[in-house]
Scaffold this active site. Sequence first.
Site, short mmCIF file in Angstrom:
data_model
loop_
_atom_site.label_atom_id
_atom_site.label_comp_id
_atom_site.label_asym_id
_atom_site.label_seq_id
_atom_site.Cartn_x
_atom_site.Cartn_y
_atom_site.Cartn_z
N CYS A 86 -27.93 -2.80 -4.39
CA CYS A 86 -27.61 -2.22 -3.10
C CYS A 86 -28.11 -0.77 -3.02
CB CYS A 86 -26.11 -2.34 -2.84
SG CYS A 86 -25.70 -2.54 -1.10
N HIS A 181 -24.62 -7.76 -3.53
CA HIS A 181 -23.76 -7.48 -4.69
C HIS A 181 -23.63 -8.72 -5.57
CE1 HIS A 181 -22.34 -3.41 -3.79
NE2 HIS A 181 -22.49 -3.76 -2.52
N GLU A 183 -22.27 -8.93 -8.40
CA GLU A 183 -21.06 -8.89 -9.22
C GLU A 183 -19.85 -9.52 -8.54
OE1 GLU A 183 -21.15 -4.89 -7.02
OE2 GLU A 183 -22.57 -6.40 -7.73
#
Length: 525
Positions: A86, A181, A183
Site C-alpha cells: 500500500c 493489504h 496481511e
Amino acid sequence: MTENIHKHRILILDFGSQYTQLVARRVRELGVYCELWAWDVTEAQIRDFNPSGIILSGGPESTTEENSPRAPQYVFEAGVPIFGVCYGMQTMAMQLGGHVEASNEREFGYAQVEVVNDSALVRGIEDALTADGKPLLDVWMSHGDKVTAIPSDFVTVASTESCPFAIMANEEKRFYGVQFHPEVTHTRQGMRMLERFVRDICQCEALWTPAKIIDDAVARIREQVGDDKVILGLSGGVDSSVTAMLLHRAIGKNLTCVFVDNGLLRLNEAEQVLDMFGDHFGLNIVHVPAEDRFLSALAGENDPEAKRKIIGRVFVEVFDEEALKLEDVKWLAQGTIYPDVIESAASATGKAHVIKSHHNVGGLPKEMKMGLVEPLKELFKDEVREIGLELGLPYDMLYRHPFPGPGLGVRVLGEVKKEYCDLLRRADAIFIEELRKADLYDKVSQAFTVFLPVRSVGVMGDGRKYDWVVSLRAVETIDFMTAHWAHLPYDFLGRVSNRIINEVNGISRVVYDISGKPPATIEWE
C-alpha cells in the site's frame, strides 16, 4: 549449542498503518523471525540487522505531501528483496522514479484484481479466472493515493479498473509492490503471497517455531544469569505465567516467584495459581496475602484513575518489601512482550529498544541493583500463548479472556469494599460458568460482570428488599480497539440472571450492557 533461530530475518519498516503489527505476526506465523522498526532507520542499523528481506508497511500519510515519510535510500541498495504494501508500494514507486497522485476515488474494501503478467510473487496463486483464463485475486484495498506511473524497470503484474497498478514487480532486483493489504484475512490469498515472498523469494527457512523459541530462550536465560538468583512478580496472567515457566526450565530453584494476593482477583484465583505453579509445577513461590492492605488504601476513593494508581503503588510497595527479604537476588524478571517494546520505542531511535516499566512491577528500591531479564520481549501475545502450551500450561488458562491489571478494583464502580468484591466474584463466576456450559465462552472476545454501587428494590418471598445491581458485559472484537456488544440469546441471559439473583445473596437485579466501543469503552472504569 542451540540452533540460531534468528539467522533468517525480515525487517519491517513501519509507516504507521493500523495493520503493521499484523504483517509482523503473519511473517512469524510462517516460521520466520522479523522485527518492526520505525521508517526512519539509518543505513548502519539496517546493515547491522542484516535482513534477508525488507517489507515496507502501509501508512496513513500521502506520498504526494512534501514531508511524508520515505524509506531510507539504502533500502533499495541493500541487495535484498523488498515488498511494498500500500503506502510502502507508493513510496517505493515514487523513490525509484515512478509517479503517485491523489486519487479522486478512494478505494476502501473488497476488490478483485486481474493478473496480467507473470511474477514470482503470484505465480500459481488465484481465487478465480476471467473468461479468457487470466487469474483473479480477491483483495482488501485501503488507499486514497494511487500509483499513476511505475518506475521504468518495473512491470505491471495486476490491475483493477480504478487501480491500473495493483501489483508491480522488478523480478531482477526482486522488488515487489502491492496496492492492497495481503496481511488481512479479507485478502484471501494474502498469506500465500507473504509466504512466497518470505520463504521462496527471500529464501528464509522456518526456524521460528515454539519448541525452538523455548530452547533459544532457555539458553539465553542461562547465559545471561548464570547461577544467580532471579525474582519474578507472578500474577497468574498469561505473560507472567509463561515467563515463570521459561525461567523455571532454565534455572529451576534459583527463581523465586512473588505472588501478591491483593483481594481483587477472580473467584478462587489465588488458590488456583498457587496449586498450579507451586504444587503441580514445583515452582518456588512466596505467597503474600495483602487484601487488607490494598482495601485499606482504596477506602473512600471513588475516582477510577486514582484507584489504578493506588493499586499500582501498593503493589510496588509490597513487592519491594518481599524482594528485600530475599538474599543475593541479582535479577528481576518481567513479562514484557514485543508490543510493549514497539509501543515504547521512540521513532528517532529507529530500533525498538526502549522498554517501558511493566505494569505489574514498577520501580524497585534504589538499594536493589538488579539486572532485567525479559525472555518474552521478542514475542507477540499469540506466540506467548503457543509457548505456554508447549511448556505444559493449560489451554483454559492461556486463552482466558483479558483481565485488567487492577483487577476487580476497576470492575467495582466507585469505592472498593470487600463486601462488593465478594459479591462480584460470585456473580462473575456464574456468568463465566454458564458461558462455558453453553459453548459461548470462546465465541465472545471478553465477558465479565460489573458491580454497580446502587441499591434496587426486589421481591423475595413475601417481602421487599433493597439489594445491589450488577451488569453483565460481553463483547466481540478483533483488536479491542473497536468492539460490538455480543448478542447473547435471551434465554441464556435469563438463566444467568436467575442464577445470580437466587444464588448470590445481596444482589437483586441483573442488567446487560449493550454499548459498543466507541462510544463506550469495554471496561466501565
